[in-house]
Structure formats: C-alpha cells, structure tokens
Design an enzyme around this catalytic site. Structure first.
Site, short mmCIF file in Angstrom:
data_model
loop_
_atom_site.label_atom_id
_atom_site.label_comp_id
_atom_site.label_asym_id
_atom_site.label_seq_id
_atom_site.Cartn_x
_atom_site.Cartn_y
_atom_site.Cartn_z
N LYS A 93 0.86 -1.20 0.00
CA LYS A 93 0.00 0.00 0.00
C LYS A 93 0.88 1.23 0.00
CE LYS A 93 -3.87 2.24 0.27
NZ LYS A 93 -3.43 2.93 -0.99
N GLN A 114 7.30 3.91 3.81
CA GLN A 114 5.88 3.53 3.85
C GLN A 114 5.65 2.27 4.69
OE1 GLN A 114 3.89 5.60 1.45
NE2 GLN A 114 2.26 5.03 2.86
N LYS A 117 5.58 3.44 8.31
CA LYS A 117 4.42 4.33 8.49
C LYS A 117 3.13 3.50 8.57
CE LYS A 117 4.20 7.59 5.42
NZ LYS A 117 3.87 8.47 4.26
N LYS A 129 5.45 1.71 -3.05
CA LYS A 129 5.39 3.06 -3.65
C LYS A 129 5.64 2.93 -5.14
CE LYS A 129 4.87 7.39 -2.37
NZ LYS A 129 4.20 7.93 -1.17
N GLY A 168 -2.56 8.30 -4.39
CA GLY A 168 -1.89 9.48 -4.91
C GLY A 168 -0.64 9.86 -4.13
N ASP A 169 0.13 10.77 -4.69
CA ASP A 169 1.28 11.41 -4.04
C ASP A 169 1.52 12.67 -4.88
OD1 ASP A 169 3.48 10.67 -1.85
OD2 ASP A 169 4.55 11.59 -3.50
N THR A 213 -4.28 13.69 5.00
CA THR A 213 -2.86 13.79 5.35
C THR A 213 -2.61 15.10 6.10
OG1 THR A 213 -2.38 12.56 3.34
CG2 THR A 213 -0.52 13.58 4.47
N ASN A 244 -1.86 19.12 -2.01
CA ASN A 244 -2.89 18.44 -1.22
C ASN A 244 -2.58 18.45 0.27
OD1 ASN A 244 -3.54 15.44 -0.03
ND2 ASN A 244 -5.26 16.36 -1.09
N SER A 381 -6.81 5.96 3.64
CA SER A 381 -6.87 5.03 2.50
C SER A 381 -7.32 3.65 2.98
CB SER A 381 -5.51 4.91 1.82
OG SER A 381 -5.27 5.98 0.95
P1 NDP Z 1 1.02 17.78 -4.51
O1 NDP Z 1 1.46 17.41 -5.87
O2 NDP Z 1 -0.43 17.99 -4.25
O3 NDP Z 1 1.77 19.11 -4.03
C1 NDP Z 1 3.16 19.15 -3.97
C2 NDP Z 1 3.57 20.53 -3.50
O4 NDP Z 1 4.96 20.51 -3.20
C3 NDP Z 1 3.40 21.59 -4.57
O5 NDP Z 1 3.16 22.83 -3.98
C4 NDP Z 1 4.76 21.57 -5.29
O6 NDP Z 1 5.07 22.77 -5.92
C5 NDP Z 1 5.70 21.31 -4.13
N1 NDP Z 1 6.86 20.54 -4.63
C6 NDP Z 1 6.86 19.26 -5.08
N2 NDP Z 1 8.07 18.87 -5.50
C7 NDP Z 1 8.86 19.94 -5.31
C8 NDP Z 1 10.23 20.16 -5.55
N3 NDP Z 1 11.04 19.21 -6.07
N4 NDP Z 1 10.72 21.39 -5.21
C9 NDP Z 1 9.91 22.35 -4.67
N5 NDP Z 1 8.60 22.17 -4.44
C10 NDP Z 1 8.07 21.00 -4.76
O7 NDP Z 1 1.61 16.64 -3.55
P2 NDP Z 1 1.16 16.20 -2.08
O8 NDP Z 1 0.66 17.37 -1.32
O9 NDP Z 1 0.32 15.01 -2.23
O10 NDP Z 1 2.56 15.71 -1.47
C11 NDP Z 1 3.44 16.57 -0.75
C12 NDP Z 1 4.36 15.73 0.12
O11 NDP Z 1 3.57 14.98 1.06
C13 NDP Z 1 5.21 14.69 -0.61
O12 NDP Z 1 6.43 14.53 0.08
C14 NDP Z 1 4.40 13.40 -0.45
O13 NDP Z 1 5.20 12.26 -0.56
C15 NDP Z 1 3.88 13.59 0.96
N6 NDP Z 1 2.70 12.82 1.34
C16 NDP Z 1 1.55 12.87 0.60
C17 NDP Z 1 0.43 12.17 1.00
C18 NDP Z 1 -0.87 12.26 0.29
O14 NDP Z 1 -1.84 11.68 0.76
N7 NDP Z 1 -0.97 12.98 -0.82
C19 NDP Z 1 0.48 11.31 2.19
C20 NDP Z 1 1.70 11.40 2.95
C21 NDP Z 1 2.76 12.10 2.50
P3 NDP Z 1 5.10 22.82 -7.53
O15 NDP Z 1 3.66 22.76 -7.95
O16 NDP Z 1 5.75 24.12 -7.83
O17 NDP Z 1 5.88 21.62 -7.99
O1 2IT Z 2 3.15 8.89 1.38
C1 2IT Z 2 1.99 8.47 1.60
O2 2IT Z 2 1.66 7.97 2.67
C2 2IT Z 2 1.00 8.63 0.52
N1 2IT Z 2 1.32 9.20 -0.52
C3 2IT Z 2 -0.39 8.07 0.68
C4 2IT Z 2 -0.40 6.59 0.42
C5 2IT Z 2 -1.78 5.95 0.37
O3 2IT Z 2 -1.80 4.77 0.01
O4 2IT Z 2 -2.79 6.57 0.68
#
Ligand code: NDP
Ligand code: 2IT
Length: 449
Positions: A93, A114, A117, A129, A168-169, A213, A244, A381
């Site tokens: 997952k 993961q 976590k 992943k 998603g991520d 998240t 997100n 999830s």
């Molecule tokens: P999104 O794609 O929704 O948003 C990512 C954000 O981070 C954007 O504002 C983006 O800016 C910025 N960003 C991404 N990559 C870079 C980079 N290389 N340099 C600078 N800014 C960057 O992603 P999420 O919100 O889903 O994910 C954000 C973080 O949270 C990640 O580390 C992800 O692994 C983690 N995460 C996500 C979960 C989820 O449920 N979605 C769960 C747990 C962890 P820009 O648009 O300019 O690229």
């Molecule tokens: O990093 C993370 O925990 C996620 N991107 C969410 C993973 C999930 O299966 O909901």
C-alpha cells in the site's frame, strides 16, 4: 553517513554497496537503522534471523516503459515504477508520484518509509510506492489522461485489492486516480473498487481522504503540543508547498486557532499577515491548477510574493514542511530555532535533512517525523478499503473521528515506545522502533519468505 552500532554498521555498508547511487534510499535506511541498536539489544534473535537485511530488501521492484502521444502528435517515453516493499502486514500500500525527479532510488526511499508508516497506523496494510518521471506541469487534461492510461496498461497486472493498492502522491490526485481506475476497470472488466484509493465520492472514494494527510498532521502536532501543555491557539504557522497535504494542514491548523502566514510552491513563497485565505488558495490550486503567485493579486490586501524565497526564514511557532524530500536544511533549521519555533511536523516524506533533524533535537524542539506525522493519509486510504470491502460509505464526521483517533494512537505509540527504550520525547526513535517491531513480529511468524 555512518552508523556506530557494531552489528548494524556492516549491514548499512552492504546496503549502500548494493544500492549504489540511491542517496535518498541510503538516507532513509540510515535513519531507521540508527534507531534499531537498542531493539537488537532486546531482541538479538531478530538480527540472527536476518530480519534487518530482509526488511531492507524490497519483495519486488517493477520498472517499465510508458509510451504515449502528446497533443502535437509526438511520441513521448517515460519510465514507470512500482516497488512492492513489504507485504507482511497486508497488501502492498502506498502512493504513486508523477514528477520529473522520480528515479528508482526515490521510489525505494518512499517505499521503505511507507512500510514503517503503515505499520504505525495499526491497520492491515503492507508498504509500497510507485510513480513515473512524467512531468504533469503544462500538460493538457487529455495528455494527462493518455499518460495515465498507458501507465495503467502495464501496472494493472501487478496490482489488485488483495495484492497491491496504489493511491496518490506528488502530481497524482483524484483526477489521475480516476483515469487510472477507468483504465483498470476497462482492462479487467471488474469494478474492483479496492484496487486504488483516493477515488472520487461518486465512484467508491471515502470522505476525508482528500483532507486526511494534512488534517492528520495537525492532529499529530496538536498531541505533541499537548505533551508540553500547549496548543495551536494564537500560534503562527508556516507550511511549505501548496498541494494536497499543505492546503489541508493549513485548513486544520486555522480551525484549531493557528494563524497561517506563509506557504509556497517551487516558484516562491507567499506571505499573508492577515492569515492565508484558504478558499482563494483552493480556487487557484485545485480548480485552476495555477501557481501560488496568483494569490497576491487576487487577495489584494498587502499579501506579497517572494520569487525563489526561503520559507523557513519566516518567523513562526509551528513549521510544517509539506512539499518534498530534503527541502529543509540544517541552515533552515537553525533559522527556525533562532526565530523561536516550538514544533516541527513533517507533512511531506523526509523533508528535513539529517542535519536539520539534529538541530531540532539538540534544541529540544518538538519534532514529528513524517512516517508518524503524515500517516493520516494512508490510514484513511485503509478506511476507504474498509468501506469498499463492505460496500459502505461513512459520514464525514464518522470518518474524521476515526482519523483523529488513529493519529492520537500513533502519537501515543511513538511516545510510549521512546520512553520504553530510554529516549523520552524522541518521536523519531519511537516511530522507527514501534513500526519496526510490528513488521518484524509478523515477518518472523510468516517464516523465511
Ligand atoms: P502535490 O502534488 O499535491 O503538491 C506538492 C507541493 O509541493 C506543490 O506545492 C509543489 O510545488 C511542491 N513541490 C513538489 N516537488 C517539489 C520540488 N522538487 N521542489 C519544490 N517544491 C516542490 O503533492 P502532495 O501534497 O500530495 O505531497 C506533498 C508531500 O507529502 C510529498 O512529500 C508526499 O510524498 C507527501 N505525502 C503525501 C500524502 C498524500 O496523501 N498525498 C500522504 C503522505 C505524505 P510545484 O507545484 O511548484 O511543484
Ligand atoms: O506517502 C503516503 O503515505 C502517501 N502518498 C499516501 C499513500 C496511500 O496509500 O494513501
């Protein structure tokens, strides 16, 4: 990166050697192994049975070509990945990341994190992943759809509700999950809702998954603050990113009485002393898929944008890095400490460099590691999978209550494990040890597989 423990140091050296060049994976391995010396002291049999080496080796790694045709009629080639890391506790997952920086090493670091976590959530989910080096920026909706369909045309054979359940991520939200679910359904001729999470509400999604998240991270930070008799009320909050995780962390922090004064994207930082207007930010990011800079002109209240600014120079009480790995350095951590930060919670995966984490620990700042702080997304999830399996759909309130209870339980498990191992207040060690013990116990019971 070195390890001092005499049993673990050679294991780490061997892992670096057999995963050459994968620096983020080395970093994640180093951080977890650094916490395990005391565990091996208590459970020498785990080392004798090779459980450490086994937990660091993915069960399966898949890499594949993703060909697609862009709007100009040009053939484009990307590389797709899925690393199925550990299935001792349940189906693999974890999310899918679409970003040009994605490599095998990045996917392995994320998959490894993961595993621990997911164990911490207490739910029946293994760890994995995936993703691709596809850059969605500037691509039309039809290009994104064709890419997602091509990606799923290979991935479908590896996943399933009892096998591997992606979500998603970065770069993958409900739109992309929809295109991938549609292609999976078409290829398999099955409405197998439990194969992907993060779905839309009319086609098998769960309430609160989108918010989970960010909300979960703020619930976790609230518990850390409570341990020192503090709360969010009146605190200045800074959140990096504006995706997100960032948006819903800001929303819950504001609901708890915090004042969110800055956020960012890879172009720069917006500052709003009036408190970030989240409805406006959602309109810009979620509806228009635009850049944060737009906020300033539309808000028109003195908010300002600093191109290529460093968000960690902003004065704040609570910092939530929620963009990407290694975005907060030792220098940034020193700036935050100097400016009086009280708590740091990792919304992203591994956003703080090892040096930054050391700076926070040495200064006795409350520090919540990502694998605990951001576990609310994957936990919800798992709640989505539960609803899919029972063909049920819960209310927002019920689902958020479950999320809050899970985050409190994760906090308490990390804190009590840190206490038990003689490291009170060390959530990094608490999370690594508690996550490891749950997976190791199951792996031990399942034999050498
Ligand atoms: P999104 O794609 O929704 O948003 C990512 C954000 O981070 C954007 O504002 C983006 O800016 C910025 N960003 C991404 N990559 C870079 C980079 N290389 N340099 C600078 N800014 C960057 O992603 P999420 O919100 O889903 O994910 C954000 C973080 O949270 C990640 O580390 C992800 O692994 C983690 N995460 C996500 C979960 C989820 O449920 N979605 C769960 C747990 C962890 P820009 O648009 O300019 O690229
Ligand atoms: O990093 C993370 O925990 C996620 N991107 C969410 C993973 C999930 O299966 O909901």
């Amino acid at each position: 990166m070195t390890l001092t423990d005499e049993k673990l140091a050679p294991i780490f050296a061997d892992l670096v050697n057999r995963n050459q060049g994968e620096v983020e994976f080395h970093q994640a391995l180093n951080e977890v192994l650094s916490s395990l010396g005391r565990v091996i002291g208590k459970h020498p049999d785990y080392a004798e049975k090779g459980l450490i080496e086994r937990i660091c080796e993915p069960e399966r790694q898949i890499m594949f070509r993703v060909p697609w045709v862009d709007d100009a009629g040009q053939v484009q080639i990307n590389r797709g990945f899925r690393v199925e890391f550990n299935s001792a506790l349940g189906p693999f997952k974890g999310g899918l990341r679409f970003h040009p920086s994605v490599t095998l090493g990045i996917v392995k670091f994320l998959g490894f994190e993961q595993v621990f976590k997911n164990a911490l959530t207490g739910m029946p989910i293994g760890g994995g992943k995936g993703g691709a080096d596809f850059d969605p920026k500037g691509r039309s909706e039809m290009e994104v759809m064709r890419f997602c369909q091509s990606y799923m045309t290979e991935l479908y054979r590896h996943i399933g509700e009892y096998t591997d359940v992606p979500a998603g991520d970065i770069g993958v939200g409900q739109r992309e999950i929809g295109f991938m679910f549609g292609q999976y359904k078409r290829i398999t001729n099955r409405y197998e809702s439990g194969v992907l999470t993060g779905k839309g509400l009319t086609w098998g999604g769960s309430r609160v998954r989108k918010e989970a998240t960010g909300y979960g991270a703020v619930y976790f930070i609230r518990e850390m603050l409570k341990s020192r008799g503090e709360d969010f009320a009146g605190k200045r909050v800074v959140v990096s990113g504006s995706g997100n995780v960032a948006i819903y962390a800001m929303e819950k922090a504001a609901e708890f009485g915090g004042k969110v004064v800055a956020c960012s994207d890879s172009d720069g930082v917006i500052y709003d002393e009036g408190g970030i207007d989240l409805e406006l930010l959602k309109e810009i990011k979620e509806v228009r898929r635009g850049r944060v800079e737009k906020y300033v002109a539309l808000r028109g209240n003195g908010a300002h944008f600093v191109k290529n600014g460093c968000i960690w120079d902003a004065e704040c009480d609570i910092a939530i890095p929620a963009a990407t790995q290694n975005e907060l350095t030792g220098r940034d951590a020193r700036a935050l400490v100097k400016n009086g930060v009280v708590a740091v919670g990792e919304g992203a995966n591994m956003p703080c460099t090892p040096e930054a984490v050391r700076v926070f620990m040495d200064a006795n700042i409350l520090f919540g590691p990502g694998k605990a702080t951001n576990a609310g997304g994957v936990a919800t999830s798992a709640l989505e999978m539960q609803q899919n399996a029972s063909r049920d759909s819960w209310t927002f309130e019920k689902t958020e209550d479950r999320l809050a209870a899970i985050m409190i339980a994760i906090h308490d498990r990390c804190a009590s494990t840190a206490d038990e191992y003689g490291l009170p207040g060390n959530y990094v060690a608490g999370a690594n040890i508690a996550g490891f013990l749950r997976v190791a116990e199951a792996m031990d019971a399942l034999g050498v597989v």
